[in-house]
Every structure is written in C-alpha cells, then in structure tokens.
Write a protein that holds these residues in place. Structure first.
Motif, mmCIF file in Angstrom:
data_model
loop_
_atom_site.group_PDB
_atom_site.id
_atom_site.type_symbol
_atom_site.label_atom_id
_atom_site.label_comp_id
_atom_site.label_asym_id
_atom_site.label_seq_id
_atom_site.Cartn_x
_atom_site.Cartn_y
_atom_site.Cartn_z
ATOM 1 N N ARG A 85 0.804 -1.216 0.000
ATOM 2 C CA ARG A 85 0.000 0.000 0.000
ATOM 3 C C ARG A 85 0.841 1.273 0.000
ATOM 4 O O ARG A 85 0.299 2.376 -0.028
ATOM 5 C CB ARG A 85 -0.943 0.011 1.204
ATOM 6 C CG ARG A 85 -2.090 -0.986 1.089
ATOM 7 C CD ARG A 85 -3.048 -0.870 2.257
ATOM 8 N NE ARG A 85 -3.695 0.438 2.296
ATOM 9 C CZ ARG A 85 -4.553 0.827 3.251
ATOM 10 N NH1 ARG A 85 -4.817 -0.006 4.248
ATOM 11 N NH2 ARG A 85 -5.101 2.023 3.216
ATOM 12 N N LEU A 86 2.154 1.136 0.024
ATOM 13 C CA LEU A 86 3.003 2.326 -0.014
ATOM 14 C C LEU A 86 2.741 3.124 -1.276
ATOM 15 O O LEU A 86 2.538 2.564 -2.364
ATOM 16 C CB LEU A 86 4.480 1.926 0.059
ATOM 17 C CG LEU A 86 4.961 1.392 1.408
ATOM 18 C CD1 LEU A 86 6.356 0.806 1.279
ATOM 19 C CD2 LEU A 86 4.925 2.480 2.481
ATOM 20 N N GLU A 87 2.779 4.443 -1.148
ATOM 21 C CA GLU A 87 2.457 5.337 -2.256
ATOM 22 C C GLU A 87 3.684 6.124 -2.691
ATOM 23 O O GLU A 87 4.748 6.045 -2.086
ATOM 24 C CB GLU A 87 1.329 6.285 -1.825
ATOM 25 C CG GLU A 87 0.049 5.558 -1.431
ATOM 26 C CD GLU A 87 -0.985 6.490 -0.809
ATOM 27 O OE1 GLU A 87 -0.729 7.728 -0.769
ATOM 28 O OE2 GLU A 87 -2.029 5.996 -0.357
ATOM 29 N N GLY A 88 3.505 6.909 -3.748
ATOM 30 C CA GLY A 88 4.579 7.761 -4.238
ATOM 31 C C GLY A 88 5.788 6.949 -4.660
ATOM 32 O O GLY A 88 5.672 5.822 -5.146
ATOM 33 N N ILE A 89 6.962 7.505 -4.443
ATOM 34 C CA ILE A 89 8.193 6.844 -4.852
ATOM 35 C C ILE A 89 8.382 5.516 -4.134
ATOM 36 O O ILE A 89 8.935 4.560 -4.700
ATOM 37 C CB ILE A 89 9.402 7.776 -4.606
ATOM 38 C CG1 ILE A 89 10.672 7.199 -5.217
ATOM 39 C CG2 ILE A 89 9.587 8.045 -3.123
ATOM 40 C CD1 ILE A 89 10.665 7.120 -6.721
ATOM 41 N N CYS A 90 7.899 5.422 -2.899
ATOM 42 C CA CYS A 90 8.066 4.166 -2.153
ATOM 43 C C CYS A 90 7.262 3.040 -2.778
ATOM 44 O O CYS A 90 7.674 1.877 -2.739
ATOM 45 C CB CYS A 90 7.663 4.362 -0.691
ATOM 46 S SG CYS A 90 8.792 5.439 0.230
ATOM 47 N N GLY A 91 6.119 3.361 -3.360
ATOM 48 C CA GLY A 91 5.318 2.344 -4.029
ATOM 49 C C GLY A 91 5.964 1.831 -5.294
ATOM 50 O O GLY A 91 5.661 0.721 -5.749
ATOM 51 N N GLU A 92 6.854 2.610 -5.886
ATOM 52 C CA GLU A 92 7.503 2.238 -7.135
ATOM 53 C C GLU A 92 8.881 1.613 -6.947
ATOM 54 O O GLU A 92 9.462 1.083 -7.887
ATOM 55 C CB GLU A 92 7.655 3.487 -8.020
ATOM 56 C CG GLU A 92 6.348 4.208 -8.322
ATOM 57 C CD GLU A 92 6.586 5.531 -9.024
ATOM 58 O OE1 GLU A 92 7.628 5.666 -9.701
ATOM 59 O OE2 GLU A 92 5.753 6.439 -8.885
ATOM 60 N N CYS A 93 9.402 1.685 -5.741
ATOM 61 C CA CYS A 93 10.795 1.293 -5.495
ATOM 62 C C CYS A 93 10.942 -0.215 -5.340
ATOM 63 O O CYS A 93 10.146 -0.876 -4.665
ATOM 64 C CB CYS A 93 11.300 1.991 -4.231
ATOM 65 S SG CYS A 93 13.030 1.656 -3.862
ATOM 66 N N LEU A 94 11.987 -0.760 -5.944
ATOM 67 C CA LEU A 94 12.263 -2.187 -5.856
ATOM 68 C C LEU A 94 12.680 -2.612 -4.456
ATOM 69 O O LEU A 94 12.639 -3.804 -4.126
ATOM 70 C CB LEU A 94 13.375 -2.560 -6.852
ATOM 71 C CG LEU A 94 13.006 -2.474 -8.336
ATOM 72 C CD1 LEU A 94 14.247 -2.653 -9.189
ATOM 73 C CD2 LEU A 94 11.960 -3.506 -8.696
ATOM 74 N N MET A 95 13.083 -1.669 -3.616
ATOM 75 C CA MET A 95 13.540 -1.993 -2.266
ATOM 76 C C MET A 95 12.414 -1.941 -1.236
ATOM 77 O O MET A 95 12.656 -2.136 -0.043
ATOM 78 C CB MET A 95 14.641 -1.018 -1.843
ATOM 79 C CG MET A 95 15.852 -0.964 -2.766
ATOM 80 S SD MET A 95 16.672 -2.572 -2.917
ATOM 81 C CE MET A 95 17.266 -2.811 -1.252
ATOM 82 N N LYS A 96 11.185 -1.706 -1.659
ATOM 83 C CA LYS A 96 10.117 -1.427 -0.696
ATOM 84 C C LYS A 96 9.828 -2.598 0.238
ATOM 85 O O LYS A 96 9.417 -2.392 1.379
ATOM 86 C CB LYS A 96 8.843 -1.002 -1.423
ATOM 87 C CG LYS A 96 8.180 -2.096 -2.260
ATOM 88 C CD LYS A 96 6.921 -1.557 -2.915
ATOM 89 C CE LYS A 96 6.212 -2.626 -3.727
ATOM 90 N NZ LYS A 96 4.984 -2.089 -4.365
ATOM 91 N N ALA A 97 10.036 -3.829 -0.220
ATOM 92 C CA ALA A 97 9.756 -4.970 0.654
ATOM 93 C C ALA A 97 10.731 -5.052 1.820
ATOM 94 O O ALA A 97 10.427 -5.637 2.861
ATOM 95 C CB ALA A 97 9.798 -6.269 -0.150
ATOM 96 N N ARG A 98 11.912 -4.464 1.671
ATOM 97 C CA ARG A 98 12.898 -4.430 2.754
ATOM 98 C C ARG A 98 12.878 -3.099 3.494
ATOM 99 O O ARG A 98 13.034 -3.041 4.702
ATOM 100 C CB ARG A 98 14.298 -4.698 2.201
ATOM 101 C CG ARG A 98 14.452 -6.115 1.648
ATOM 102 C CD ARG A 98 15.875 -6.369 1.183
ATOM 103 N NE ARG A 98 16.059 -7.747 0.729
ATOM 104 C CZ ARG A 98 16.325 -8.778 1.509
ATOM 105 N NH1 ARG A 98 16.440 -8.595 2.804
ATOM 106 N NH2 ARG A 98 16.461 -9.987 1.022
ATOM 107 N N CYS A 99 12.690 -2.037 2.747
ATOM 108 C CA CYS A 99 12.735 -0.701 3.327
ATOM 109 C C CYS A 99 11.454 -0.370 4.098
ATOM 110 O O CYS A 99 11.492 0.323 5.115
ATOM 111 C CB CYS A 99 12.949 0.312 2.208
ATOM 112 S SG CYS A 99 13.124 2.008 2.736
ATOM 113 N N LEU A 100 10.305 -0.854 3.594
ATOM 114 C CA LEU A 100 8.995 -0.611 4.214
ATOM 115 C C LEU A 100 8.702 0.877 4.410
ATOM 116 O O LEU A 100 8.153 1.305 5.422
ATOM 117 C CB LEU A 100 8.888 -1.344 5.557
ATOM 118 C CG LEU A 100 9.053 -2.874 5.503
ATOM 119 C CD1 LEU A 100 8.893 -3.467 6.906
ATOM 120 C CD2 LEU A 100 8.062 -3.509 4.543
#
Length: 380
Positions: A324-339
């Motif tokens: 459910r992360l939005e903006g750049i975080c929703g598009e980032c490949l690292m989001k599953a680790r960065c949260l």
C-alpha cells in the motif's frame, strides 16, 4: 478452471495472512520526558532537565509489568532511549529488571552520564550495545548542536568509560551544514577512542529538526546524496571501523547490504517493535510525543497483548506493507525491505501512513533517484 484456481490461490493467500503471527521482538522505551541537553535537531523535543527541575519518567513498576506481559509475545530485546535514558531516577533498577528477564539491552545516550559505575552496570548484560551521540570533533561544534557548555568533554569521558568497561560503542553523528566538514575527522576520533562503529544520521524534518530544515541549517538533497555516496564508497574503505549511513536503501550499494561485507538493511523493523513513552502510553514509537494519534493506549489500563494484537493501525501496517506504499516508495524495488524507510516520519509530514519518504520524494523531484531501483513495469 483458471478462475477457480485463481480463487483458491487468493483464498489460500488470505488464510496464510490471517494466520500469520507477528512477534513483539523489541520495545523502545522512551524513559524520560526530560533531557540534560538541548539538542537543536531532536525529533521528540524533550524538556531541558536540570538538577533543580526534573520531568516525568516511566514508573518502575509499570516498566516491570510491561516486560512481563511482553515476554509471551516474543520479546527478546529492549532499547532504552529518551529524552536521556540515564536520567531516569531508577535507571539501575531498570537495568536489573532487564537482566533478570534475560533480555538484550540497547542504550541510546548522549554519554554525559556514562560514569564508570554506569558503564559497568550496563556491561553486565550479555551482548549489550550502547550508542553515543557525538556531533563533531570540536567542542564548539558539538556544543552548538547540543546546547550545553562543557558537554563535549563529558561525552568524550563517557565514551572512554564505556570502552574501559569492555564496550566498543557506536558513535552517532547527525550531519548538518555546521559539521559536514568534520565527518572524516570524526571517524579518526572514533578510532582513537576505541569505538566499534560510526553511524551518520540525516536530520529528519520532524519537531526541532523541521525548524532546522526551514532555517537552512541542514544539507540539500544533492549534498546529502553526494556525502552518502562518499561515505559508502570511499570513507568506509579507509577504516577498520564499521561505518553506517542512514540514507534510504535505494541509495545504498547492494554490497553494503548483502554478501560477506554486508551489514544488512539497517531498517527499524516496524512490524516487530512497539514504543512506550515516559508517561506509560503505548505508541508506534517516540513520534507519539508529538503526534498523539499514533498513541494506542496506556500500560496502566490496557493489556499489552490486546494493544499488540488488536490496534487498528498496527493491523493495517501488517496487512498493507509494503503493497500500500504510495509515491516513490510504491515504485521502489527496495520497498519490501525498506517498508517506506520510516512510516512515522511519513505520517508526521503528510498525515498519511502510506506516503513516500521525504528524502526519496525530494530526490525524484530533482532527477536524482536511482533509476535502477525503480520497478521497470511501472516506469514503462
């Protein structure tokens, strides 16, 4: 048939999600509402405490009750922070309680109160870890940041006391315009003191830090990215100390996160922690001091098990991160680790728990976000 298969897979995924158990790995105790320094960047804004004027601190019996309730939920470690945790009038009893419960101890301190006795007390804990804030190699620099004359020498002595007790403490420097030219010198100072690692923090635009950003006392996103690359790629290879930099994972070399020389991802582990404020309130973290809607209840009246398992926001984070992360975080490949890097900071800035992290959003606006860390499907 494909529809039925898809339906069954969705049902199975839902059942696994519902059955998943989240363990309370660590509690961050913000032990005191007061602090013996007046740091201009602080994201919690504790009150300045002197010998003649003290402020509220967490009740000892409440602290012990929280530990007892948390052990069945999976608690394995506690972090003591503040304000200044060593200001707590019963800090020795708090250490004893942690030792009795056989929990790993982490302490975040400004070092001023790290007397030989205090250092020895912390050293009794197996695998304990202490970090000390030091914002420059000169007294005038550190004291400009920390707001109290004489605290530079007191902090250095506190670090020496920790080293003598057997610690290799981590030194944390918050980077800003006033001290950016002392970064390399700070690493050399840390080496000479016997520290084990150095961490460079970015000043967050929260509470007092927000005022620093508005006043132009912090660095631009261009400067922060340049310094981050230099620290990761050049400075870290010039010393035997472990060097950490708090810029987001999208800006970190993969070799710094994985492999033989990696140090892991270094994120806060939001799905396995809970904050306890000095007044006994449960909160997402210390952000509850300035954002009351991120407070979930009180240890004197609410069972910790109920708070941990049934708080709506915690349930939403568990179900929604990272998708459910939005903006750049929703598009980032690292989001599953960065949260989302810091959902508390994201909420503070936008009142949206799913908003993109400010550093990454600013870098994208200026065309500086690493394209290799963006989902190619979204970009296309």
């Amino acid at each position: 048939m494909l529809y039925v298969l898809g339906f069954n897979m969705d049902k199975e995924k839902k059942e696994k999600t519902e059955k998943r158990k989240y363990y309370l790995n660590c509690i961050y105790f913000y032990l005191t509402e007061g602090c013996n320094l007046r740091c201009r960047h602080c994201w919690i804004e504790p009150k300045y405490q002197t010998k003649n004027h003290s402020y509220a601190s967490l009740d000892l019996d409440l602290f012990r009750s929280i530990l007892e309730q948390a052990k069945p939920l999976g608690l394995s470690s506690v972090k003591l922070t503040g304000g200044e945790p060593l200001l707590h009038p019963q800090i020795h009893e708090i250490f004893d309680s942690i030792l009795t419960q056989n929990l790993r101890l982490t302490v975040e301190t400004n070092g001023v109160l790290c007397t030989p006795e205090m250092a020895q007390k912390m050293a009794r804990h197996k695998n304990s870890f202490v970090s000390v804030s030091l914002d420059g190699t000169k007294a005038e620099t550190h004291e400009w940041m920390r707001g109290v004359k004489g605290c530079f020498e007191d902090t250095l002595q506190g670090i020496r006391n920790l080293v003598k007790a057997g610690f290799r403490p981590q030194i944390i420097m918050s980077i800003m315009r006033h001290n950016k030219d002392q970064i390399e010198a700070l690493v050399h100072l840390a080496e000479s003191l016997g520290a084990g690692s150095v961490k460079f923090n970015i000043v967050q635009p929260t509470a007092r830090g927000e005022k620093m950003h508005e006043a132009g006392e912090t660095l631009s996103i261009e400067e922060l990215i340049e310094i981050g690359e230099w620290v990761e790629n050049t400075l870290s290879s010039s010393t035997s100390l472990r060097i950490y930099h708090s810029h987001p994972l999208a800006f970190r070399p993969l070799g710094k996160m994985f492999g033989n020389n990696g140090d892991g991802c270094g994120v806060c582990g939001i799905l396995g922690i809970l904050g306890v404020l000095a007044n006994g309130s449960y909160a997402l973290c210390g952000i509850g001091e300035t954002v009351p809607e991120l407070v979930f209840g009180h240890a004197a009246t609410d069972r910790l098990e109920d708070v941990w398992n049934n708080t709506k926001l915690l349930e939403e984070l568990r179900e929604g991160l990272p998708d459910r992360l939005e903006g750049i975080c929703g598009e980032c490949l690292m989001k599953a680790r960065c949260l989302g890097e810091c959902v508390a900071q994201n909420y503070y800035r936008s009142k949206n728990i799913w908003a993109g992290y400010w550093y990454c959003e600013e870098s994208r606006k200026r065309g500086l976000f690493p394209e290799s860390r963006l989902n190619p499907k979204i970009e296309a």
